[in-house]
Motif scaffolding. Structure first.
Motif, PDB file in Angstrom:
ATOM      1  N   GLN A 172       0.371  -1.027  -0.022  1.00  0.00           N
ATOM      2  CA  GLN A 172       0.050   0.273   0.007  1.00  0.00           C
ATOM      3  C   GLN A 172       0.763   1.172  -0.006  1.00  0.00           C
ATOM      4  OE1 GLN A 172      -2.186  -0.825   3.472  1.00  0.00           O
ATOM      5  NE2 GLN A 172      -3.199  -2.611   2.535  1.00  0.00           N
ATOM      6  N   MET A 173       1.563   1.352   0.812  1.00  0.00           N
ATOM      7  CA  MET A 173       2.735   2.227   0.296  1.00  0.00           C
ATOM      8  C   MET A 173       2.979   2.817  -0.295  1.00  0.00           C
ATOM      9  SD  MET A 173       5.993   3.133   3.423  1.00  0.00           S
ATOM     10  CE  MET A 173       6.757   1.992   2.077  1.00  0.00           C
ATOM     11  N   LEU A 174       3.425   1.269  -1.879  1.00  0.00           N
ATOM     12  CA  LEU A 174       4.931   1.943  -2.385  1.00  0.00           C
ATOM     13  C   LEU A 174       3.753   2.156  -3.281  1.00  0.00           C
ATOM     14  CD1 LEU A 174       6.629  -1.813  -1.902  1.00  0.00           C
ATOM     15  CD2 LEU A 174       7.958   0.655  -2.175  1.00  0.00           C
ATOM     16  N   VAL A 175       2.569   1.837  -3.755  1.00  0.00           N
ATOM     17  CA  VAL A 175       1.557   2.129  -4.530  1.00  0.00           C
ATOM     18  C   VAL A 175       0.963   3.769  -3.972  1.00  0.00           C
ATOM     19  CG1 VAL A 175      -0.780   1.662  -5.741  1.00  0.00           C
ATOM     20  CG2 VAL A 175       0.901  -0.417  -4.876  1.00  0.00           C
ATOM     21  N   GLY A 176       1.028   3.571  -3.203  1.00  0.00           N
ATOM     22  CA  GLY A 176       1.130   5.265  -3.048  1.00  0.00           C
ATOM     23  C   GLY A 176       2.295   6.203  -3.490  1.00  0.00           C
ATOM     24  N   ALA A 177       3.817   5.315  -3.645  1.00  0.00           N
ATOM     25  CA  ALA A 177       4.857   6.518  -3.838  1.00  0.00           C
ATOM     26  C   ALA A 177       4.939   5.605  -5.432  1.00  0.00           C
ATOM     27  CB  ALA A 177       5.895   5.943  -3.401  1.00  0.00           C
ATOM     28  N   GLY A 178       3.281   5.364  -5.710  1.00  0.00           N
ATOM     29  CA  GLY A 178       3.571   5.156  -7.438  1.00  0.00           C
ATOM     30  C   GLY A 178       4.251   4.182  -7.944  1.00  0.00           C
ATOM     31  N   ALA A 179       4.669   3.397  -7.505  1.00  0.00           N
ATOM     32  CA  ALA A 179       5.214   1.778  -7.625  1.00  0.00           C
ATOM     33  C   ALA A 179       4.469   0.799  -8.324  1.00  0.00           C
ATOM     34  CB  ALA A 179       5.764   1.222  -6.420  1.00  0.00           C
ATOM     35  N   SER A 180       4.723   0.242  -8.935  1.00  0.00           N
ATOM     36  CA  SER A 180       3.117  -1.394  -9.288  1.00  0.00           C
ATOM     37  C   SER A 180       3.868  -2.241  -8.359  1.00  0.00           C
ATOM     38  CB  SER A 180       3.049  -1.611 -11.118  1.00  0.00           C
ATOM     39  OG  SER A 180       3.245  -0.240 -11.763  1.00  0.00           O
ATOM     40  N   ILE A 181       2.611  -3.609  -7.739  1.00  0.00           N
ATOM     41  CA  ILE A 181       2.933  -4.029  -7.496  1.00  0.00           C
ATOM     42  C   ILE A 181       2.971  -5.641  -8.140  1.00  0.00           C
ATOM     43  CG2 ILE A 181       2.293  -5.488  -4.978  1.00  0.00           C
ATOM     44  CD1 ILE A 181       3.593  -2.809  -4.794  1.00  0.00           C
ATOM     45  N   ALA A 182       4.234  -6.569  -8.054  1.00  0.00           N
ATOM     46  CA  ALA A 182       4.193  -7.765  -8.148  1.00  0.00           C
ATOM     47  C   ALA A 182       4.507  -8.415  -6.849  1.00  0.00           C
ATOM     48  CB  ALA A 182       4.751  -8.442  -9.413  1.00  0.00           C
ATOM     49  N   SER A 183       3.490  -9.463  -6.873  1.00  0.00           N
ATOM     50  CA  SER A 183       3.424 -10.323  -5.100  1.00  0.00           C
ATOM     51  C   SER A 183       4.019 -11.848  -5.291  1.00  0.00           C
ATOM     52  CB  SER A 183       2.077 -10.105  -4.945  1.00  0.00           C
ATOM     53  OG  SER A 183       1.363  -8.598  -4.693  1.00  0.00           O
ATOM     54  N   MET A 184       4.928 -11.715  -4.307  1.00  0.00           N
ATOM     55  CA  MET A 184       5.216 -13.363  -4.559  1.00  0.00           C
ATOM     56  C   MET A 184       6.326 -13.487  -3.437  1.00  0.00           C
ATOM     57  SD  MET A 184       8.520 -12.689  -7.212  1.00  0.00           S
ATOM     58  CE  MET A 184       7.472 -11.299  -8.507  1.00  0.00           C
ATOM     59  N   PRO A 185       6.713 -14.315  -2.703  1.00  0.00           N
ATOM     60  CA  PRO A 185       7.577 -15.470  -1.702  1.00  0.00           C
ATOM     61  C   PRO A 185       8.438 -14.543  -2.491  1.00  0.00           C
ATOM     62  CG  PRO A 185       7.113 -16.980  -2.561  1.00  0.00           C
ATOM     63  CD  PRO A 185       5.784 -16.041  -3.382  1.00  0.00           C
ATOM     64  N   SER A 186       9.743 -14.537  -0.902  1.00  0.00           N
ATOM     65  CA  SER A 186      10.780 -14.098  -1.679  1.00  0.00           C
ATOM     66  C   SER A 186      11.850 -14.656  -2.014  1.00  0.00           C
ATOM     67  CB  SER A 186      11.599 -13.726  -0.035  1.00  0.00           C
ATOM     68  OG  SER A 186      12.066 -14.771   0.752  1.00  0.00           O
ATOM     69  N   SER A 187      10.907 -15.809  -2.014  1.00  0.00           N
ATOM     70  CA  SER A 187      12.965 -17.124  -2.566  1.00  0.00           C
ATOM     71  C   SER A 187      12.191 -17.031  -4.358  1.00  0.00           C
ATOM     72  CB  SER A 187      11.774 -18.967  -2.071  1.00  0.00           C
ATOM     73  OG  SER A 187      10.720 -19.050  -2.786  1.00  0.00           O
ATOM     74  N   GLU A 188      11.426 -16.057  -4.692  1.00  0.00           N
ATOM     75  CA  GLU A 188      11.085 -16.031  -6.238  1.00  0.00           C
ATOM     76  C   GLU A 188      11.330 -14.806  -6.936  1.00  0.00           C
ATOM     77  OE1 GLU A 188       6.851 -16.613  -6.738  1.00  0.00           O
ATOM     78  OE2 GLU A 188       6.352 -18.587  -5.808  1.00  0.00           O
ATOM     79  N   ILE A 189      11.780 -13.655  -5.323  1.00  0.00           N
ATOM     80  CA  ILE A 189      12.671 -12.501  -7.032  1.00  0.00           C
ATOM     81  C   ILE A 189      13.735 -12.654  -7.572  1.00  0.00           C
ATOM     82  CG2 ILE A 189      13.955 -10.635  -5.461  1.00  0.00           C
ATOM     83  CD1 ILE A 189      12.559 -10.287  -3.130  1.00  0.00           C
ATOM     84  N   TYR A 190      15.132 -13.567  -7.500  1.00  0.00           N
ATOM     85  CA  TYR A 190      15.243 -13.661  -8.496  1.00  0.00           C
ATOM     86  C   TYR A 190      15.190 -13.684  -9.452  1.00  0.00           C
ATOM     87  CZ  TYR A 190      20.448 -15.194 -10.010  1.00  0.00           C
ATOM     88  OH  TYR A 190      21.604 -15.417 -10.787  1.00  0.00           O
ATOM     89  N   THR A 191      13.993 -15.200  -9.447  1.00  0.00           N
ATOM     90  CA  THR A 191      13.958 -15.469 -11.242  1.00  0.00           C
ATOM     91  C   THR A 191      12.817 -14.386 -11.922  1.00  0.00           C
ATOM     92  OG1 THR A 191      14.166 -17.734 -10.796  1.00  0.00           O
ATOM     93  CG2 THR A 191      12.378 -17.266 -12.190  1.00  0.00           C
ATOM     94  N   ALA A 192      12.111 -13.220 -11.038  1.00  0.00           N
ATOM     95  CA  ALA A 192      11.191 -12.459 -11.157  1.00  0.00           C
ATOM     96  C   ALA A 192      12.385 -11.154 -12.087  1.00  0.00           C
ATOM     97  CB  ALA A 192      10.485 -11.994 -10.378  1.00  0.00           C
ATOM     98  N   LEU A 193      12.720 -11.075 -11.375  1.00  0.00           N
ATOM     99  CA  LEU A 193      14.641  -9.964 -11.573  1.00  0.00           C
ATOM    100  C   LEU A 193      14.622 -10.159 -13.269  1.00  0.00           C
ATOM    101  CD1 LEU A 193      16.136  -9.074  -8.362  1.00  0.00           C
ATOM    102  CD2 LEU A 193      14.608  -7.307  -9.439  1.00  0.00           C
ATOM    103  N   GLN A 194      15.210 -11.466 -12.790  1.00  0.00           N
ATOM    104  CA  GLN A 194      16.787 -11.930 -14.482  1.00  0.00           C
ATOM    105  C   GLN A 194      15.553 -11.781 -15.857  1.00  0.00           C
ATOM    106  OE1 GLN A 194      16.621 -16.317 -13.919  1.00  0.00           O
ATOM    107  NE2 GLN A 194      18.864 -15.798 -14.955  1.00  0.00           N
ATOM    108  N   THR A 195      13.895 -12.313 -14.755  1.00  0.00           N
ATOM    109  CA  THR A 195      13.027 -12.853 -15.991  1.00  0.00           C
ATOM    110  C   THR A 195      12.396 -11.418 -16.824  1.00  0.00           C
ATOM    111  OG1 THR A 195      11.456 -13.219 -15.050  1.00  0.00           O
ATOM    112  CG2 THR A 195      12.529 -14.858 -16.340  1.00  0.00           C
ATOM    113  N   GLY A 196      12.069 -10.077 -16.198  1.00  0.00           N
ATOM    114  CA  GLY A 196      11.833  -8.777 -16.571  1.00  0.00           C
ATOM    115  C   GLY A 196      10.688  -8.697 -15.653  1.00  0.00           C
ATOM    116  N   VAL A 197      10.004  -9.193 -14.890  1.00  0.00           N
ATOM    117  CA  VAL A 197       8.690  -9.671 -13.890  1.00  0.00           C
ATOM    118  C   VAL A 197       8.862  -8.190 -12.812  1.00  0.00           C
ATOM    119  CG1 VAL A 197       6.978 -10.788 -12.366  1.00  0.00           C
ATOM    120  CG2 VAL A 197       8.097 -11.705 -14.400  1.00  0.00           C
TER     121      VAL A 197
END
Length: 334
Positions: A179-204
């Motif tokens: 909610q705070m990040l959206v308030g600052a103008g970001a878009s959100i993609a929800s996932m557990p921390s174990s999926e962050i690496y792949t999401a960054l790698q693939t452009g998600v």
């Protein structure tokens, strides 16, 4: 006489042979699950390993088998599995269960903890008494407390002031931060921390925030160009305790319960000794990888907190039963 004695001895031997397997069968084997890599220095894995070793050394007929790296349950499935008694123990980011218990979002509320010393004081506060009552009433027992500081990282632009995250697709661990990040103008993609690496790698994802420990354990430094370290103005803290299913807990005798709690105390003391060092390890790992390191200034922190108060805090207070009281109790801790 000889035959009588021989029969008696044979009967005693037979009884012992029968009894021995029965005693072995009475031993308790508990399964402990978590999402972080095992044997790679992650402090949460080590807490669970300490728990297992200490309980084994207590010799009370309990064995804890540890299943790291999502090998037994997916990260967000662990809460439900503990409630149902399908999983005995987990090192679990409590906010992952905020969909079932929205009050848990208070344990990942922007700016509510601020530093490691205050996190320790929160553990014994009326705020945590309320949180732990909800945990217990849901069918789960707290074995050890742990608060991890966290950071921000991006592959497009350093994140300092709220304006710096505008337009970036980012991951946040729970609804309050989202909610705070959206308030600052970001878009959100929800996932557990174990999926962050792949999401960054693939452009998600363009960016992410998570704990200092996860930033290192998952080697996210391989996918980002800038890290915003916790520093003196840590906006991100998350409660990630060791929990146990109450159904499993209730099956233990008192000696076994005492051994588990004593082991939990040892694991918690280990974590307290490591907590501040995690931030230093984070910075060093990212420096070694050639990632730019920045920190939020006091003014940056205040700007973020102002947005949080108008988004995360307001929504939590208005929509979560007892939410305003929980925030007040947390803020009342010196």
């Amino acid at each position: 006489m000889f035959k009588t004695l021989a029969k008696a001895a044979l009967g005693l031997t037979t009884a012992m042979v029968i009894a021995m397997p029965a005693a072995h069968a009475a031993d308790v084997v508990l399964k402990a699950s978590h999402q972080w890599p095992g044997g790679k220095g992650d402090v949460r894995d080590e807490m669970v390993q300490i728990l297992a070793r200490e309980v084994a050394d207590a010799d009370v007929g309990v064995e804890i088998k540890v299943y790291p790296g999502r090998s037994l349950f997916k990260p967000r499935e662990q809460w439900g599995a503990m409630v149902k008694g399908q999983l005995d123990i987990s090192a679990f980011p409590l906010d992952y269960a905020s969909g079932r218990h929205p009050q848990f979002s208070a344990t990942l509320m922007p700016g509510l903890v601020q530093n490691h010393d205050r996190a320790l004081r929160l553990n014994t506060s009326p705020f945590m008494d309320d949180i732990k009552k909800i945990i217990n009433d849901a069918g789960v027992v707290v074995i050890a407390d742990a608060w991890l500081a966290g950071a921000f990282a991006s592959k497009t632009q350093c994140i300092t002031s709220p304006e710096s995250i505008e337009g970036q697709v980012t991951r946040a661990a729970g609804p309050a931060f989202e909610q705070m990040l959206v308030g600052a103008g970001a878009s959100i993609a929800s996932m557990p921390s174990s999926e962050i690496y792949t999401a960054l790698q693939t452009g998600v994802l363009d960016a992410a925030n998570t704990s200092s420990g996860s930033f290192v354990s998952y080697r996210i430094y391989e996918q980002v160009t800038c890290l915003t370290a916790p520093g003196a103005n840590a906006l991100w803290f998350m409660y990630e305790p060791i929990l146990m299913s109450k159904r499993s807990w209730d099956k233990l005798n008192q000696e076994q319960k005492d051994a588990v709690m004593a082991a939990g105390k040892v694991a918690q003391e280990y974590f307290v000794g490591e907590a501040k060092g995690l931030d230093a390890k984070l910075v060093q790992a990212y420096k070694d990888a050639g990632v730019e390191i920045v920190e939020m200034s006091a003014d940056d922190y205040k700007e973020w907190l102002a947005i949080a108060q108008e988004t995360s805090y307001k929504t939590f207070s208005e929509n979560v039963p007892g939410g305003d009281e929980l925030i007040a109790k947390a803020l009342a801790v010196d």
